[in-house]
Design an enzyme around this catalytic site. Structure first.
Site, short mmCIF file in Angstrom:
data_model
loop_
_atom_site.label_atom_id
_atom_site.label_comp_id
_atom_site.label_asym_id
_atom_site.label_seq_id
_atom_site.Cartn_x
_atom_site.Cartn_y
_atom_site.Cartn_z
N GLU A 84 0.82 -1.21 0.00
CA GLU A 84 0.00 0.00 0.00
C GLU A 84 0.85 1.26 0.00
O GLU A 84 0.53 2.24 -0.68
CB GLU A 84 -0.95 0.00 1.20
CG GLU A 84 -2.07 -1.02 1.12
CD GLU A 84 -2.98 -0.81 -0.07
OE1 GLU A 84 -3.09 0.34 -0.56
OE2 GLU A 84 -3.58 -1.79 -0.53
N TYR A 167 -7.23 5.94 4.37
CA TYR A 167 -7.28 4.95 3.30
C TYR A 167 -6.41 3.74 3.62
O TYR A 167 -6.85 2.59 3.50
CB TYR A 167 -6.84 5.54 1.95
CG TYR A 167 -6.51 4.43 0.98
CD1 TYR A 167 -7.53 3.71 0.37
CD2 TYR A 167 -5.19 4.04 0.75
CE1 TYR A 167 -7.24 2.63 -0.46
CE2 TYR A 167 -4.89 2.97 -0.08
CZ TYR A 167 -5.92 2.28 -0.68
OH TYR A 167 -5.64 1.20 -1.48
N ASP A 185 -9.44 5.58 -2.36
CA ASP A 185 -8.29 6.13 -3.06
C ASP A 185 -8.81 6.85 -4.30
O ASP A 185 -10.03 7.01 -4.49
CB ASP A 185 -7.27 5.04 -3.40
CG ASP A 185 -7.80 4.04 -4.44
OD1 ASP A 185 -9.00 4.11 -4.80
OD2 ASP A 185 -7.00 3.19 -4.88
#
Length: 266
Positions: A84, A167, A185
């Protein structure tokens, strides 16, 4: 009164007669500012039928078109976090080889925490945005010190780390701990705004889009649903030249057919 001018949020409704003892009295009614009223009016009406159609069509599309990505073959919170952070501002095809290299060199939070931060930044090259490896190293050090090398699963604990925002916390909870946690996102924001809102700047509707992202998750399917949303935005509902004709959402999409001026590229 703000800066000598009447507060636009206060509307004079009635002026009472002058009273020598109390002076002028005003009956004041508070109203919602015009900008707020417009924001409220943009909130989409999500019927059960519409919600269900979106869920089923997205998951069906994902079953046929989902990408085979290495971080989808693991539920290790450390691996998910690395992916991520790497994917922030970086394209998938550039991330994949570096993801494997990074994990080969630092296979756990413990290994990463013990490495000099300068070395970590060198390993990170050439992904760029070098604040990311520094923050990843800092998260590893804190995870080892506070949690014995195991990343916590609660939103509150995850958000306490510098470098983990809403997020990333949602992605970790969803992809590592299989929770029905919302994500938002750029790709997800674009998809939800085009299908359900269409008007205005998507970035100005973040609170609504976060609520949509959470509401739309089918119970117990957060992992697949969130991965599907990201893939759909990355490969079908793209920023420019989206694939509208074969899109499974076209009959319910408020932006279909996409065209210049209908919505800002995102």
């Amino acid at each position: 009164m703000i800066g000598g001018a009447p507060d636009p949020r206060l509307i004079l409704q009635e002026r009472a007669p002058y009273n020598a003892g109390t002076g002028l009295r005003f009956m004041i009614r508070r109203t919602t500012p015009a900008r707020s009223r417009k924001a409220v009016n943009r909130r989409p009406k999500l019927t059960r039928s519409l919600k269900r159609r979106f869920q089923l069509r997205l998951l069906k599309w994902y079953a046929a078109n989902g990408r085979d990505l290495p971080w989808r073959n693991t539920a290790d919170p450390y691996h998910i976090l690395v992916s991520e952070v790497m994917l922030q501002q970086t394209q998938v095809d550039r991330v994949i080889p570096k993801y494997h290299e990074f994990l080969d060199r630092y296979p756990s939070f413990q290994h990463l925490a013990e490495a000099p931060v300068g070395e970590v930044k060198t390993t990170w090259y050439p992904l760029g945005y070098n604040i990311r490896p520094e923050r990843l190293h800092s998260i590893a050090c804190e995870t080892v010190a506070r949690y014995g090398g195991k990343l916590p699963s609660t939103e509150e604990d995850l958000l306490s780390f510098k470098g983990i925002g809403r997020y990333t916390a949602g992605a970790i909870r969803s992809f590592a701990f299989n929770e029905d946690a919302p994500i938002l996102d750029t790709n997800v924001m674009r998809v939800l705004h085009r299908v359900f809102i269409a008007k205005g700047d998507p970035k100005a509707s973040k609170s609504i889009l976060w609520a949509l992202s959470e509401t739309l998750i089918p119970k117990g399917r957060g992992y697949d649903f969130n991965q599907a949303l990201m893939d759909f935005g990355a490969t079908c509902c793209t920023s420019r030249n989206p694939s509208c004709r074969p899109c499974p959402m076209k009959s319910i999409c408020k932006t279909y057919p996409f065209g210049a001026g209908r919505t800002k590229p995102l």
